[in-house]
Write a protein that holds these residues in place. Sequence first.
Motif, PDB file in Angstrom:
ATOM      1  N   SER A 233       0.219   6.081  -7.328  1.00 21.00           N
ATOM      2  CA  SER A 233      -1.159   6.393  -7.699  1.00 21.00           C
ATOM      3  C   SER A 233      -1.299   7.853  -8.124  1.00 21.00           C
ATOM      4  CB  SER A 233      -2.083   6.110  -6.523  1.00 21.00           C
ATOM      5  OG  SER A 233      -3.397   6.441  -6.836  1.00 21.00           O
TER       6      SER A 233
ATOM      7  N   GLN B 268      -7.851   7.265  -4.583  1.00 19.21           N
ATOM      8  CA  GLN B 268      -7.128   5.996  -4.504  1.00 19.21           C
ATOM      9  C   GLN B 268      -5.906   6.138  -3.596  1.00 19.21           C
ATOM     10  OE1 GLN B 268      -5.632   4.569  -8.272  1.00 19.21           O
ATOM     11  NE2 GLN B 268      -6.451   2.534  -7.819  1.00 19.21           N
ATOM     12  N   ARG B 269      -5.228   7.254  -3.700  1.00 17.05           N
ATOM     13  CA  ARG B 269      -4.073   7.515  -2.840  1.00 17.05           C
ATOM     14  C   ARG B 269      -4.494   7.597  -1.379  1.00 17.05           C
ATOM     15  NH1 ARG B 269      -1.049  12.561  -4.522  1.00 17.05           N
ATOM     16  NH2 ARG B 269      -0.914  11.361  -6.418  1.00 17.05           N
TER      17      ARG B 269
ATOM     18  N   GLY C 265       1.674   1.751  -3.441  1.00 16.44           N
ATOM     19  CA  GLY C 265       0.483   2.254  -4.123  1.00 16.44           C
ATOM     20  C   GLY C 265       0.282   3.743  -3.910  1.00 16.44           C
ATOM     21  N   VAL C 266       0.627   4.226  -2.723  1.00 17.22           N
ATOM     22  CA  VAL C 266       0.535   5.667  -2.440  1.00 17.22           C
ATOM     23  C   VAL C 266       1.480   6.447  -3.340  1.00 17.22           C
ATOM     24  CG1 VAL C 266       1.021   7.435  -0.695  1.00 17.22           C
ATOM     25  CG2 VAL C 266      -0.285   5.408  -0.074  1.00 17.22           C
TER      26      VAL C 266
ATOM     27  N   ILE D  96      -5.087   2.361   4.327  1.00 15.53           N
ATOM     28  CA  ILE D  96      -4.757   0.940   4.460  1.00 15.53           C
ATOM     29  C   ILE D  96      -3.356   0.766   5.021  1.00 15.53           C
ATOM     30  CG2 ILE D  96      -4.302  -1.167   3.131  1.00 15.53           C
ATOM     31  CD1 ILE D  96      -6.628  -0.298   1.302  1.00 15.53           C
ATOM     32  N   CYS D  97      -2.419   1.567   4.551  1.00 19.84           N
ATOM     33  CA  CYS D  97      -1.043   1.510   5.035  1.00 19.84           C
ATOM     34  C   CYS D  97      -0.978   1.852   6.525  1.00 19.84           C
ATOM     35  CB  CYS D  97      -0.172   2.475   4.226  1.00 19.84           C
ATOM     36  SG  CYS D  97       1.574   2.406   4.605  1.00 19.84           S
TER      37      CYS D  97
ATOM     38  N   ALA E 123      -7.120   6.119  -0.025  1.00 19.61           N
ATOM     39  CA  ALA E 123      -7.465   4.759   0.402  1.00 19.61           C
ATOM     40  C   ALA E 123      -6.212   3.947   0.704  1.00 19.61           C
ATOM     41  CB  ALA E 123      -8.302   4.071  -0.666  1.00 19.61           C
ATOM     42  N   MET E 124      -5.220   4.048  -0.150  1.00 23.78           N
ATOM     43  CA  MET E 124      -3.961   3.319   0.074  1.00 23.78           C
ATOM     44  C   MET E 124      -3.249   3.805   1.329  1.00 23.78           C
ATOM     45  SD  MET E 124      -3.308   0.981  -2.114  1.00 23.78           S
ATOM     46  CE  MET E 124      -4.091   0.417  -3.586  1.00 23.78           C
TER      47      MET E 124
ATOM     48  N   SER F 253       0.833  -1.209   0.000  1.00 19.66           N
ATOM     49  CA  SER F 253       0.000   0.000   0.000  1.00 19.66           C
ATOM     50  C   SER F 253       0.865   1.256   0.000  1.00 19.66           C
ATOM     51  CB  SER F 253      -0.968  -0.003   1.179  1.00 19.66           C
ATOM     52  OG  SER F 253      -0.267  -0.022   2.402  1.00 19.66           O
TER      53      SER F 253
END
Length: 69
Positions: free
Chosen positions: A16, A21-22, A12-13, A28-29, A24-25, A9
């Motif tokens: 992205s 989306q960033r 992903g940050v 999650i991180c 959300a990642m 994640s």
Amino acid sequence: MFVLIVVLSGFGVMVSDDRWQRLAMLLICLWAACRFYYFLFHVLERYVGIGGRYAGIGDLLRRLWQRRR
């Protein structure tokens, strides 16, 4: 597993382009990092238990290093 989630994640940050989306990642991180830290303290308290509470991972490593000497 939590470390893998944090790494993926976090990657992903960084890659992205979409703002949501960033976000959300990033959430999650953050969640996985907190759960991993909690899990480490649970394991330290229940299974390592060298006779005391620890102020953190660094404190445990310092005590193990001193005990080794």
